[in-house]
Design an enzyme around this catalytic site. Structure first.
Site, PDB file in Angstrom:
ATOM      1  N   ASP B  41      53.699  27.002-105.323  1.00 25.65           N
ATOM      2  CA  ASP B  41      53.689  26.544-103.921  1.00 25.65           C
ATOM      3  C   ASP B  41      52.441  25.743-103.585  1.00 25.65           C
ATOM      4  O   ASP B  41      52.412  25.018-102.595  1.00 25.65           O
ATOM      5  CB  ASP B  41      53.754  27.744-102.975  1.00 25.65           C
ATOM      6  CG  ASP B  41      55.037  28.542-103.145  1.00 25.65           C
ATOM      7  OD1 ASP B  41      54.993  29.778-103.006  1.00 25.65           O
ATOM      8  OD2 ASP B  41      56.082  27.915-103.433  1.00 25.65           O
ATOM      9  N   LYS B 237      32.926  27.735-107.447  1.00 26.97           N
ATOM     10  CA  LYS B 237      33.431  28.118-108.773  1.00 26.97           C
ATOM     11  C   LYS B 237      32.259  28.547-109.631  1.00 26.97           C
ATOM     12  O   LYS B 237      31.195  27.957-109.564  1.00 26.97           O
ATOM     13  CB  LYS B 237      34.096  26.916-109.460  1.00 26.97           C
ATOM     14  CG  LYS B 237      35.384  26.457-108.855  1.00 26.97           C
ATOM     15  CD  LYS B 237      35.899  25.230-109.613  1.00 26.97           C
ATOM     16  CE  LYS B 237      35.005  24.022-109.347  1.00 26.97           C
ATOM     17  NZ  LYS B 237      35.331  22.878-110.208  1.00 26.97           N
ATOM     18  N   ASP B 262      39.908  19.655-115.787  1.00 23.15           N
ATOM     19  CA  ASP B 262      39.627  19.098-117.104  1.00 23.15           C
ATOM     20  C   ASP B 262      38.644  19.921-117.926  1.00 23.15           C
ATOM     21  O   ASP B 262      38.344  19.562-119.066  1.00 23.15           O
ATOM     22  CB  ASP B 262      39.122  17.656-116.996  1.00 23.15           C
ATOM     23  CG  ASP B 262      37.731  17.583-116.398  1.00 23.15           C
ATOM     24  OD1 ASP B 262      36.914  16.757-116.864  1.00 23.15           O
ATOM     25  OD2 ASP B 262      37.453  18.359-115.465  1.00 23.15           O
TER      26      ASP B 262
END
Lengths: 376, 316
Positions: B41, B237, B262
Site C-alpha cells: 500500500d 535511518k 540502493d
C-alpha cells in the site's frame, strides 16, 4: 619486585627498540594500532612498539563506569581511605606525579598552600613530576605558567599531552619526511616543531571556510602520515574534512588523540567542552578509534618511568579526576591519591555508581603539611 | 498538525543483524512486479543519492494513480520538507511536502509525539531545515545557523551562559560547526535536568558535493557524545522511529510497505528489520556483483536496475 624490574626493563627496551629501529618506517595499519576506550583500565607492552590494546572498536562514546580489559585481572578495590598518615605515604614513595588543573591551580589561580607543599616534598628528596592532559601549551609554556604563579618547576618535570604526542611519534620513528596534520592548538605545534616534525593545520586553519558547491574539491597533502587531534577552540568543518581525508585516504595514516577528556576547567568558574569532543568528531567521520597518548593511557607514565629510571610502585599519582588521573595511576600500578580541590566531590567518590577507588583521598595537597604537623 | 500519539520509546535498534531471506533476491519482472504492487500500500523511496532520475516522475504518477502512498525518506536534515518539495519540483518531480520524511522533520515529530512541553526550548546544532521544522511544529528553536559566527570568551570571571529552559538539543549535519555551539550544547545536556540529546542521524560521511565525500551528521553527533558522555536518541535511518511514525500515520502494517533503496546495509536492512518488503535498485552505489557476492548476506526481496522499471514492467 623482580616483576617490577622486568617491566621497567621491557619499557626501556621497547622505547630504545623503537627509536633505534631501521630507517624504513613501518606504518602500522589502523587495526594494529588499536584504540583506547576512554575508561578502560589496562596497559601492556609489546617489545616492538608501545602498542596499546583495547577491547573493542565500536562507537566513540565512553561508558561512565570503568571496565576491565580482557586479559587484565580485575582487582576489586577497597574503598578509598581518607589520608590520615601523610608521613607514611610520603615516606613510601620516591616520586609524586601531580595533575595540574584542580590540584596545583584552578584556571589561573594557584590553590592554597601549593608552593609550601611542593617545597616540603622536595626537601624530603622526592622527585616531582607534573602531568597534564591540557595540550594548549607546550612544556616550555607551562614552565612559564608555573613561574608566573611563583612555583619552582623545571620544564623537564612537565609532561603535557602536547609533549606526549610528539614523544610518541619520536618513539615509533615517525619519518621526518612525513607530515602531521594538527586539529589542536599552539602547544601541539610547538612540541612537534621541537621534535623536528613537519606539521600542517593548527589554529590558522580555524579561519578557513569551505563552500559545499558542485565542482568544489578539497585537496589534502598526501604526505600526511599522522593526524593529531586535541582540544581545539578553533575547531571547524574545514579541519574535520582535512583530517578525515588524511585518515581515510593516506595509506597507513595514524590517528592520534592527545586526550579524550569530556570537559575541562579552562576557567575556574565552569566546565568547558574538552578534547574528547574534537576526538569524537573525527571518530564519527572516520569510524576509527584513535591511539590516545594522554591520561588514562599509560604512555606518559611509561615514558617518564623509563626516562627517570623509576619503579611504578615508587610513585604516587595525585589528581582530581577519577576517570583520568586515578585510572592513569591504577593502570600504571602506582599508589593513588584523589584531591577534592578540583572536579570531584566526596559524594561523587562515594556514589554507588562510581567504581574507581583511589588508595587515599584528601581535600587538597597542602594537607600534606597540616596532617604531617598533626602527627608530630 | 495531525495528532500522532504513540508510546515514547527509544527507537534505536540494538543490533543490525539482518533477517535472513528465505531465498535469493528476485529480479523484478512483469509477473512479480504486479504481485508486488498488489501486496503493497505504500512505497518508501530513499532519496539520499541520485536514484530519482529518468522516468521517475511517470512512475510516481502511476503509483499514485493506483492509490499507493508514497514517502520520500532522507537523512539529510539541512532542509525542511517544504524546501525539499521545492527542490524536487526543480528537478521535475511533483512531490508533496506531506510525502517527504526528512530527518529534520523526524526530530520535530519525535518531540511532538513525546509531548515536549511548549514552554521548553530546543538548542540546534544544524541547519535551517531543523530550525524551520521545529518552528512549524510549534517549538522555540535556539542556535542553528545564527550561532555560526559566535565565539566564546576565555576570561576569568566571564561565564559562558546558556538558557536554562532548553529541554532538548538536536544535532544534525552542520558545516558551520564551531566551539561555541559545542559548548552551548554541552552545558544544556550536562546541566539542564532531563535535557534530551537527539540526533537527526549518524551517517559518518555523505556526498555533499559531487566530487568527494564530506563528514556527515555522525561527526557532529559524536563530538557532542564526546563532551557529554551520553548517547543520543537517533530519529533518522536506521532508527525505527520513522517506521513507527509512518505506521501510525498510514495505518498500514509494515508488511504492506516496500522500501526502495540502493544501499544494502542501510536502506534494505532498515526495511527488513522493520518487516517491509524491499526492492534494491542498481542505479546507485550497489552493483549486481556486490549483491551476488558470497560475502553479502543482505538479500532484498527484489532487485532491478532503476525505479522506472516498475512502470515499464507493468506495461503502463
Amino acid at each position: 619486585m623482580a616483576t617490577k624490574a622486568a617491566v621497567s626493563v621491557s619499557v626501556a627496551a621497547s622505547i630504545t627498540a623503537a627509536s633505534s629501529s631501521s630507517s624504513k618506517f613501518v606504518i602500522n595499519t589502523p587495526h594494529r594500532f588499536l584504540c583506547l576506550k576512554r575508561l578502560s583500565s589496562f596497559s601492556s607492552f609489546s617489545a616492538s612498539a608501545l602498542a596499546i590494546k583495547c577491547t573493542s572498536i565500536s562507537n566513540c562514546s565512553p561508558n561512565k563506569s570503568a571496565r576491565s580489559m580482557e586479559g587484565f585481572t580485575t582487582r576489586t578495590r577497597a574503598s578509598a581511605q581518607p589520608l590520615e598518615n601523610a608521613s607514611e605515604l610520603i615516606a613510601s614513595v620516591e616520586t609524586f606525579i601531580f595533575d595540574c588543573d584542580g590540584v596545583i591551580w584552578k584556571g589561573d589561580k594557584l590553590i592554597d598552600g601549593v608552593p609550601e607543599t611542593l617545597d616540603m616534598l622536595r626537601s624530603k628528596g622526592k622527585r616531582l613530576v607534573f602531568v597534564t592532559n591540557n595540550s594548549t601549551k607546550s612544556r616550555k609554556q607551562y614552565g612559564k605558567k608555573f613561574e608566573t604563579l611563583g612555583l619552582n618547576v623545571n620544564e623537564e618535570e612537565i609532561f603535557a599531552s602536547s609533549f606526549a604526542a610528539a614523544a610518541y611519534l619520536k618513539s615509533i620513528n615517525f619519518p621526518k619526511d612525513k607530515k602531521v596534520y594538527v586539529i589542536g592548538e599552539d602547544g601541539i605545534l610547538k612540541e612537534l616543531e621541537l621534535a623536528g616534525f613537519q606539521y600542517l593545520g593548527g589554529p590558522e586553519d580555524g579561519g578557513k571556510k569551505i563552500e559545499l558547491k558542485p565542482g568544489f574539491l578539497m585537496e589534502h597533502d598526501k604526505d600526511v602520515g599522522a593526524v593529531v587531534v586535541g582540544f581545539d577552540r578553533y575547531f571547524n568543518y574545514y579541519k574535520v574534512q582535512y583530517g578525515t581525508l588524511c585518515i581515510r585516504e593516506n595509506p597507513g595514516c595514524l590517528f592520534i588523540a592527545t586526550n579524550r577528556d569530556a570537559v575541562t576547567h579552562l576557567t575556574d568558574a565552569q566546565e568547558w567542552a574538552g578534547g574528547g569532543s574534537m576526538v569524537g568528531a573525527i571518530c564519527g567521520s572516520t569510524q576509527r578509534e584513535p591511539l590516545v597518548v594522554g591520561k588514562p593511557s599509560t604512555f606518559m607514565m611509561d615514558y617518564l618511568a623509563n626516562k627517570f629510571g623509576i619503579l611504578k610502585s615508587q610513585i604516587c599519582m595525585v589528581g582530581d579526576r577519577l576517570d583520568t588521573d586515578i585510572l592513569f595511576g591504577q593502570n600504571g600500578g602506582c599508589k593513588t591519591l584523589l584531591v577534592l580541590s578540583g572536579v570531584t566531590s566526596l559524594s561523587m567518590l562515594q556514589s554507588p555508581s562510581n567504581s574507581i577507588q583511589p588508595d587515599f583521598y584528601t581535600n587538597k595537597i597542602s594537607d600534606f603539611l597540616s596532617i604531617k604537623a598533626a602527627t608530630l | 498538525m495531525e495528532q500522532v500519539s504513540m508510546e515514547a520509546t527509544n527507537p534505536n535498534p540494538s543490533s543490525m543483524s539482518g533477517v535472513a531471506a528465505a531465498s535469493a533476491a528476485e529480479l523484478l519482472c512483469c509477473a512479480n512486479a504486479r504481485a508486488l504492487l498488489d501486496s503493497v500500500d505504500a512505497f518508501l523511496f530513499d532519496c539520499d543519492g541520485d536514484k530519482l532520475i529518468d522516468g521517475v516522475p511517470q512512475t510516481l504518477d502511476m503509483l499514485r494513480s493506483k492509490g499507493k502512498k508514497l514517502v520520500f525518506v532522507t537523512n539529510n536534515s539541512t532542509k525542511s520538507r517544504i524546501q525539499y518539495a521545492n527542490k524536487f519540483q526543480s528537478l521535475g518531480l511533483s512531490v508533496n511536502q506531506d510525502e517527504i520524511f526528512s530527518s529534520s522533520f523526524a526530530a520535530a515529530m519525535y518531540l511532538k509525539v513525546n509531548q515536549f512541553p511548549p514552554h521548553k526550548k530546543v538548542y540546534v546544532i544544524g541547519g535551517e531545515g531543523i530550525v524551520q521544522e521545529l518552528q512549524l511544529a510549534g517549538f522555540t528553536a535556539l542556535g542553528g545557523p545564527e550561532d555560526a559566527e559566535k565565539r566564546a570568551q576565555w576570561k576569568s570571571n566571564c561565564l559562558f551562559e546558556h538558557d536554562k529552559y532548553v529541554g532538548a538539543v538536536v544535532v544534525g549535519l552542520d558545516p558551520d560547526i564551531n566551539y561555541y555551539k559545542l559548548q552551548y550544547a554541552t552545558l544544556c545536556i550536562r546541566e539542564n535536568p532531563g535535557c534530551l540529546f537527539i540526533a537527526t542521524n549518524r551517517d559518518s560521511v555523505g556526498h555533499m558535493t559531487d566530487l568527494q565525500e564530506w563528514p556527515g551528521a555522525g561527526c557532529m553527533v559524536a563530538a557532542v557524545c564526546g563532551s557529554t558522555e551520553q548517547e543520543p536518541i537517533v530519529v533518522g535511518k536506521p532508527s525505527t522511529f520513522m517506521m513507527d511514525f509512518l505506521l501510525q500515520k498510514f495505518n498500514v502494517s509494515t508488511s504492506r510497505m516496500c522500501m526502495v533503496g540502493d544501499r544494502l546495509d542501510t536502506d534494505i536492512l532498515f526495511g527488513q528489520n522493520a518487516g517491509c518488503k524491499t526492492l534494491l535498485v542498481l542505479s546507485g552505489v550497489t552493483t549486481q556483483s556486490t549483491l551476488d557476492d558470497p560475502s553479502n548476506s543482505i538479500k532484498p526481496d527484489y532487485y532491478t536496475n532503476k525505479v522506472s522499471d516498475i512502470l515499464s514492467l507493468l506495461g503502463e
